[in-house]
Write a protein that holds these residues in place. Structure first.
Motif, PDB file in Angstrom:
ATOM      1  N   ASP A  78      51.144  30.428  37.789  1.00  0.00           N
ATOM      2  CA  ASP A  78      50.383  29.332  37.164  1.00  0.00           C
ATOM      3  C   ASP A  78      50.210  28.154  38.107  1.00  0.00           C
ATOM      4  OD1 ASP A  78      49.909  30.643  34.802  1.00  0.00           O
ATOM      5  OD2 ASP A  78      51.676  29.801  33.780  1.00  0.00           O
ATOM      6  N   GLU A  79      51.246  27.873  38.893  1.00  0.00           N
ATOM      7  CA  GLU A  79      51.146  26.771  39.858  1.00  0.00           C
ATOM      8  C   GLU A  79      50.117  27.090  40.938  1.00  0.00           C
ATOM      9  OE1 GLU A  79      55.206  26.488  41.093  1.00  0.00           O
ATOM     10  OE2 GLU A  79      55.711  25.049  39.518  1.00  0.00           O
ATOM     11  N   ARG A  80      50.096  28.345  41.386  1.00  0.00           N
ATOM     12  CA  ARG A  80      49.086  28.745  42.377  1.00  0.00           C
ATOM     13  C   ARG A  80      47.681  28.618  41.818  1.00  0.00           C
ATOM     14  NH1 ARG A  80      51.133  34.342  43.997  1.00  0.00           N
ATOM     15  NH2 ARG A  80      53.108  33.696  43.163  1.00  0.00           N
ATOM     16  N   LYS A  81      47.498  29.065  40.587  1.00  0.00           N
ATOM     17  CA  LYS A  81      46.182  28.934  39.946  1.00  0.00           C
ATOM     18  C   LYS A  81      45.783  27.468  39.839  1.00  0.00           C
ATOM     19  CE  LYS A  81      46.319  33.062  37.053  1.00  0.00           C
ATOM     20  NZ  LYS A  81      46.357  33.548  35.653  1.00  0.00           N
ATOM     21  N   LEU A  82      46.737  26.620  39.490  1.00  0.00           N
ATOM     22  CA  LEU A  82      46.475  25.191  39.360  1.00  0.00           C
ATOM     23  C   LEU A  82      46.056  24.583  40.692  1.00  0.00           C
ATOM     24  CD1 LEU A  82      46.711  22.398  37.922  1.00  0.00           C
ATOM     25  CD2 LEU A  82      49.138  22.481  38.435  1.00  0.00           C
ATOM     26  N   VAL A  83      46.796  24.875  41.744  1.00  0.00           N
ATOM     27  CA  VAL A  83      46.508  24.286  43.057  1.00  0.00           C
ATOM     28  C   VAL A  83      45.159  24.771  43.589  1.00  0.00           C
ATOM     29  CG1 VAL A  83      47.255  24.208  45.469  1.00  0.00           C
ATOM     30  CG2 VAL A  83      48.908  23.847  43.647  1.00  0.00           C
ATOM     31  N   TRP A  84      44.893  26.071  43.491  1.00  0.00           N
ATOM     32  CA  TRP A  84      43.627  26.588  44.020  1.00  0.00           C
ATOM     33  C   TRP A  84      42.443  26.147  43.163  1.00  0.00           C
ATOM     34  CZ3 TRP A  84      43.229  27.771  48.796  1.00  0.00           C
ATOM     35  CH2 TRP A  84      44.312  28.308  49.481  1.00  0.00           C
ATOM     36  N   ALA A  85      42.637  26.019  41.855  1.00  0.00           N
ATOM     37  CA  ALA A  85      41.547  25.526  41.009  1.00  0.00           C
ATOM     38  C   ALA A  85      41.207  24.083  41.367  1.00  0.00           C
ATOM     39  CB  ALA A  85      41.924  25.631  39.533  1.00  0.00           C
TER      40      ALA A  85
END
Length: 135
Positions: A78-85
């Protein structure tokens, strides 16, 4: 040498821009077009009005690999999705609604927490500090 949160955000932005500059895995339609080639003046790029595609530099590729292989595993999915989004300039309300299922204010707080956590983990680890590319 220390690293700031702004530098980490810039590294992810450079990694996103580098990903757009890298060549595609395969050229679409290449296998079906090898027998249908028509030679004309456009073969020598005379009439092609496409913008020139710039190539990624070695420094950009180094930052890209650092973000993918060293910073990526330090975060949850979820953190990766947040950062890349956020790197893609997705609005906060969309990130909160579709990725984190919370309000936009909470999404921004979590994003800043993730960036701070990455900064602290990189600062603490001597191995990551040695591998840290120059920005």
């Amino acid at each position: 040498m220390s690293i700031t949160s702004v530098q980490i955000i810039d590294m992810f932005q450079i990694a996103y821009d580098t990903d757009k500059k890298l060549p595609s895995v395969y050229k679409q339609g290449a296998s079906s077009m090898k027998f249908d080639i028509v030679h004309d003046s456009s073969d020598h790029n005379r009439w092609s009005k496409q913008p020139i595609k710039t190539v990624a530099t070695s420094r950009e590729i180094e930052i890209y690999e650092f973000c993918l292989f060293y910073l990526g595993p330090l975060m949850s999915v979820d953190e990766r999705k947040l950062v890349w989004a956020r790197t893609l300039n997705a609005p906060w309300h969309w990130i909160g609604k579709n990725i984190l299922h919370c309000s936009r204010h909470t999404a921004k707080k979590r994003y800043l927490e993730v960036i701070r956590m990455l900064r602290m983990r990189v600062s603490i680890s001597e191995e990551l500090m040695k591998k840290l590319p120059k920005i």
